[in-house]
Design a protein around this motif. Sequence first.
Motif, PDB file in Angstrom:
ATOM      1  N   ALA A 117     -13.163   1.748   4.002  1.00 26.70           N
ATOM      2  CA  ALA A 117     -12.510   0.968   5.052  1.00 26.70           C
ATOM      3  C   ALA A 117     -10.998   1.152   5.078  1.00 26.70           C
ATOM      4  O   ALA A 117     -10.326   0.668   5.992  1.00 26.70           O
ATOM      5  N   SER A 118     -10.439   1.856   4.098  1.00 27.97           N
ATOM      6  CA  SER A 118      -8.980   1.963   3.988  1.00 27.97           C
ATOM      7  C   SER A 118      -8.442   3.148   4.784  1.00 27.97           C
ATOM      8  O   SER A 118      -8.957   4.264   4.666  1.00 27.97           O
ATOM      9  N   PRO A 119      -7.383   2.942   5.563  1.00 31.26           N
ATOM     10  CA  PRO A 119      -6.759   4.082   6.260  1.00 31.26           C
ATOM     11  C   PRO A 119      -6.061   5.039   5.305  1.00 31.26           C
ATOM     12  O   PRO A 119      -5.729   6.155   5.684  1.00 31.26           O
ATOM     13  N   TRP A 120      -5.841   4.603   4.061  1.00 34.65           N
ATOM     14  CA  TRP A 120      -5.189   5.442   3.058  1.00 34.65           C
ATOM     15  C   TRP A 120      -6.200   6.227   2.215  1.00 34.65           C
ATOM     16  O   TRP A 120      -5.816   6.914   1.280  1.00 34.65           O
ATOM     17  N   ARG A 121      -7.490   6.115   2.508  1.00 30.86           N
ATOM     18  CA  ARG A 121      -8.491   6.628   1.581  1.00 30.86           C
ATOM     19  C   ARG A 121      -8.376   8.133   1.336  1.00 30.86           C
ATOM     20  O   ARG A 121      -8.597   8.595   0.215  1.00 30.86           O
ATOM     21  N   HIS A 122      -8.019   8.895   2.370  1.00 32.38           N
ATOM     22  CA  HIS A 122      -7.940  10.351   2.191  1.00 32.38           C
ATOM     23  C   HIS A 122      -6.815  10.713   1.219  1.00 32.38           C
ATOM     24  O   HIS A 122      -7.004  11.521   0.309  1.00 32.38           O
ATOM     25  N   THR A 123      -5.661  10.083   1.401  1.00 35.13           N
ATOM     26  CA  THR A 123      -4.536  10.342   0.502  1.00 35.13           C
ATOM     27  C   THR A 123      -4.849   9.861  -0.904  1.00 35.13           C
ATOM     28  O   THR A 123      -4.551  10.543  -1.890  1.00 35.13           O
ATOM     29  N   ALA A 124      -5.454   8.673  -1.014  1.00 33.67           N
ATOM     30  CA  ALA A 124      -5.783   8.128  -2.329  1.00 33.67           C
ATOM     31  C   ALA A 124      -6.756   9.037  -3.067  1.00 33.67           C
ATOM     32  O   ALA A 124      -6.581   9.326  -4.266  1.00 33.67           O
ATOM     33  N   ARG A 125      -7.792   9.511  -2.377  1.00 36.96           N
ATOM     34  CA  ARG A 125      -8.761  10.396  -3.015  1.00 36.96           C
ATOM     35  C   ARG A 125      -8.123  11.730  -3.407  1.00 36.96           C
ATOM     36  O   ARG A 125      -8.443  12.285  -4.466  1.00 36.96           O
ATOM     37  N   ALA A 159     -11.414  12.512   8.175  1.00 42.13           N
ATOM     38  CA  ALA A 159     -10.324  13.059   7.355  1.00 42.13           C
ATOM     39  C   ALA A 159      -9.420  13.937   8.212  1.00 42.13           C
ATOM     40  O   ALA A 159      -9.903  14.753   9.006  1.00 42.13           O
ATOM     41  N   PRO A 160      -8.101  13.805   8.080  1.00 48.14           N
ATOM     42  CA  PRO A 160      -7.187  14.674   8.834  1.00 48.14           C
ATOM     43  C   PRO A 160      -7.410  16.139   8.469  1.00 48.14           C
ATOM     44  O   PRO A 160      -7.848  16.461   7.350  1.00 48.14           O
ATOM     45  N   ASP A 202       0.828  -1.207   0.000  1.00 49.98           N
ATOM     46  CA  ASP A 202       0.000   0.000   0.000  1.00 49.98           C
ATOM     47  C   ASP A 202       0.864   1.259   0.000  1.00 49.98           C
ATOM     48  O   ASP A 202       0.551   2.248  -0.683  1.00 49.98           O
ATOM     49  N   ALA A 203       1.955   1.236   0.763  1.00 50.20           N
ATOM     50  CA  ALA A 203       2.872   2.377   0.771  1.00 50.20           C
ATOM     51  C   ALA A 203       3.461   2.599  -0.620  1.00 50.20           C
ATOM     52  O   ALA A 203       3.608   3.742  -1.069  1.00 50.20           O
ATOM     53  N   ALA A 204       3.782   1.513  -1.317  1.00 53.73           N
ATOM     54  CA  ALA A 204       4.314   1.627  -2.674  1.00 53.73           C
ATOM     55  C   ALA A 204       3.275   2.227  -3.615  1.00 53.73           C
ATOM     56  O   ALA A 204       3.612   3.031  -4.505  1.00 53.73           O
ATOM     57  N   ARG A 205       2.015   1.868  -3.449  1.00 55.73           N
ATOM     58  CA  ARG A 205       0.958   2.449  -4.278  1.00 55.73           C
ATOM     59  C   ARG A 205       0.888   3.964  -4.104  1.00 55.73           C
ATOM     60  O   ARG A 205       0.805   4.720  -5.074  1.00 55.73           O
ATOM     61  N   VAL A 206       0.941   4.398  -2.846  1.00 53.32           N
ATOM     62  CA  VAL A 206       0.826   5.830  -2.570  1.00 53.32           C
ATOM     63  C   VAL A 206       2.052   6.576  -3.090  1.00 53.32           C
ATOM     64  O   VAL A 206       1.929   7.620  -3.758  1.00 53.32           O
ATOM     65  N   ARG A 207       3.239   6.057  -2.820  1.00 56.31           N
ATOM     66  CA  ARG A 207       4.458   6.733  -3.284  1.00 56.31           C
ATOM     67  C   ARG A 207       4.498   6.790  -4.801  1.00 56.31           C
ATOM     68  O   ARG A 207       4.886   7.791  -5.400  1.00 56.31           O
ATOM     69  N   GLY A 208       4.122   5.679  -5.422  1.00 57.64           N
ATOM     70  CA  GLY A 208       4.097   5.664  -6.874  1.00 57.64           C
ATOM     71  C   GLY A 208       3.101   6.658  -7.439  1.00 57.64           C
ATOM     72  O   GLY A 208       3.356   7.317  -8.458  1.00 57.64           O
TER      73      GLY A 208
END
Length: 221
Positions: free
Chosen positions: A159-167, A196-197, A129-135
């Motif tokens: 359900a994803s903790p990464w959802r805010h960054t992904a969106r 959302a942060p 998941d970290a690689a997805r975000v960095r990429g």
Amino acid sequence: MTDIFHEVQDDLRRERMKALWDRFGWLIVSVAVLIVLGVGGWRGYEYYQGQQAQAAGDRYQAASRLAAEGKTDEARAAFASLAADGPKGYQALGRLREADVATSKDPAGALKIYESVANDGGIDSLLRDAARVRGAYIAVDHAAAADVRRLVEPLAVDASPWRHTARELIGLAAYKANDAAEARRQFEAIVADAEAPAGARQRADLMLAVLPPAPPAPAAK
């Protein structure tokens, strides 16, 4: 009389033990040897694994120092080497760090590495998941909106903790591609998310302020 009886019993016991030893002694010895060898082999394997992990840690630290000193090419080569032949855990870290240091000079190469990590089912899901975000951060500037979506859309779910960054990344890519409707949809989803942060919410509000207004809903007939 009692003493004689005990002596006879002892003699019989010794005879039975001798008979058992003559018949199964080789098996008892073999099992004992296998146990000793097994314990010794496992201890040796544990020692070997410890030495390998220590050596990999030293290599990782050395490559990190090269990166900190700005020796990008040397650091990238060192991380790539660790990714190729290091212990399993260090292989994934080596690939991620190789991509990190490659970003400034070779964003396309870095993106390719991040994608390979993201799609590697043998790697821990957190690292994938970290690689997805960095990429995706690289793809926003150096690839198409579809590439960003392909990387992080699996993370843009409730359900994803990464959802805010992904969106946010999908929204930025859509904005750059002049897809105002998709950008607005992503940023509105961030603002509407109570979890959302604060930073993500503020950036989403700013983007919504610069986006053209949403078209009015069609009038009911």
